[in-house]
Write a protein that holds these residues in place. Sequence first.
Motif, PDB file in Angstrom:
ATOM      1  N   SER A 200      -3.107  47.734  26.566  1.00  0.00           N
ATOM      2  CA  SER A 200      -1.977  47.079  27.215  1.00  0.00           C
ATOM      3  C   SER A 200      -1.535  45.843  26.432  1.00  0.00           C
ATOM      4  N   ASP A 201      -0.214  45.635  26.326  1.00  0.00           N
ATOM      5  CA  ASP A 201       0.321  44.440  25.678  1.00  0.00           C
ATOM      6  C   ASP A 201       0.377  43.259  26.641  1.00  0.00           C
ATOM      7  N   ASN A 202       0.176  43.538  27.926  1.00  0.00           N
ATOM      8  CA  ASN A 202       0.204  42.484  28.939  1.00  0.00           C
ATOM      9  C   ASN A 202      -1.212  41.947  29.127  1.00  0.00           C
ATOM     10  N   ASN A 299       7.751  47.774  29.847  1.00  0.00           N
ATOM     11  CA  ASN A 299       7.846  47.169  28.511  1.00  0.00           C
ATOM     12  C   ASN A 299       6.755  46.125  28.297  1.00  0.00           C
ATOM     13  N   SER A 300       6.431  45.374  29.353  1.00  0.00           N
ATOM     14  CA  SER A 300       5.410  44.333  29.223  1.00  0.00           C
ATOM     15  C   SER A 300       4.032  44.916  28.957  1.00  0.00           C
ATOM     16  N   GLY A 302       3.694  47.775  27.261  1.00  0.00           N
ATOM     17  CA  GLY A 302       3.768  48.389  25.940  1.00  0.00           C
ATOM     18  C   GLY A 302       3.964  49.878  25.999  1.00  0.00           C
TER      19      GLY A 302
END
Length: 496
Positions: A200-202, A299-300, A302
């Motif tokens: 996860s990019d978050n 989007n958050s 990824g």
Amino acid sequence: MTSQPSLAKADRSPNEPGDPQSGDTGDGLKAGLKNRHLSMIAIGGVIGAGLFVGSSSGIAAAGPAILVSYALVGTMVVLVMRMLGEMAAARPTSGSFSTYADQALGRWAGFSIGWLYWFFWVVVLAVEATAGAVILNGWIPAVPQWGWALIVMVVLTATNLVSVGSYGEFEFWFAGIKVVAIGGFVIIGLLAVFGVLPGSDNPGAGFAHLTDAGGFMPNGAGAILTGVLMVVFSFMGSEIVTLAAGESEDPQRAVTKATNSVIWRIGVFYLGSIFVVITLLPWDDKSIVKDGSYVAALNSIGIPHAGQVMNVIVLTAVLSCLNSGLYTASRMAFSLGQRGDAPKAFARTNARGVPQAAILGSVVFGFIAVWFNYQWQDTVFDFLLNSSGAVALFVWLMIAFTQLRMRGIILREQPEKLVVKMWLFPYLTWVTIAMISFVLVYMLTDETGRKQVLLSLLAAAFVVVFSLVRDKVRPRVDTDNDTDTDLDVDSDTVDA
């Protein structure tokens, strides 16, 4: 005003479902909806395109407190569905609350709310057809938007004309996609919120985003009511299952199951998904309004191509709404035709048990509304949109007032059919009436809401006056004797 039929008489009316073994509901419709269809219609009925598209503006207006707005509206819908479930389980019929209003409050009530509800859904057909056309035109711009709107309407009209089973099958898959999408979003989102989603990019802030950008109510407690106005109409559609139950294998079981499950459906799909959005991102993150709440959340994390993924889901929701809207409008028109409150042709079914004239009549108005949307969007179509805008609240209010009377009628004449009961009757019924009335009054303080309420009241007043005048000029003919003759035939003879 004509005298009110008792349920004892009403039980012998053509609206009463017949023998499910024969596939006949007793009114010309066929019991073509399977239990799995009804289950998915009940689950997916609360997930409209408005949840995906409109939630971002609600979050921007109320911040994290939008959860309270959704909870308040969700509670109101649960109570309304409980009341409707009580009546529908006792008496499943394709006219649902319109038929019950006719029996409990008078012909004017059933006529008025039936036609207003029909009007609401045929306008929705135009809105959803246009929304779907925008998405499809973005993928294949060679076909103009109006062409896509036409294609979508024609395909779903053909589906509804084939059989009720084909409607149920399409809706099963449409609703299934929505349910899987929201369920997956909630699970993946919660894993990301707590920082345990691989890749996860978050970073996962837990519950911090609920209060770290100005507190839980950054715009004050009044913003909760503003949020209510923004989200209330995204719940419309929960009641469709009570209309569809009249064409199912086991109407009473279907209604009971749908009524009992409405709490967790709203809890998971609305509160659960919105909770994920506002815990993944600060409520004032610009991407929520720019990209949409669900796309911004994806989007958050990824998720690649989040925008296109959401477009597919929104398109599915749009097609589902169109499919159910056409079904709902046609069945309401069919029921009105049976009661002599619409053209007689609407009450006729073909060999497949499909009310063909009711479907075509509804879709023709839908096509006209689509044309208005492209030709005179800011005048004629804007009027249609606003004059049907508060109908959802009128329907819920009528359901509550009807249930106050119907409970006594059912207890007096058919107590064994009271298998679903409204909680704390009549107190919670009156609380619900007060809640809906408050929302309507509060809408008058909002510029957009004021226009919707006033124009919807104008439309309602016109229909009620027309109904009362028509009832004086042409009273409904009592057909009880003919009906008794038709339905007292030995079941063995019918089966033969």
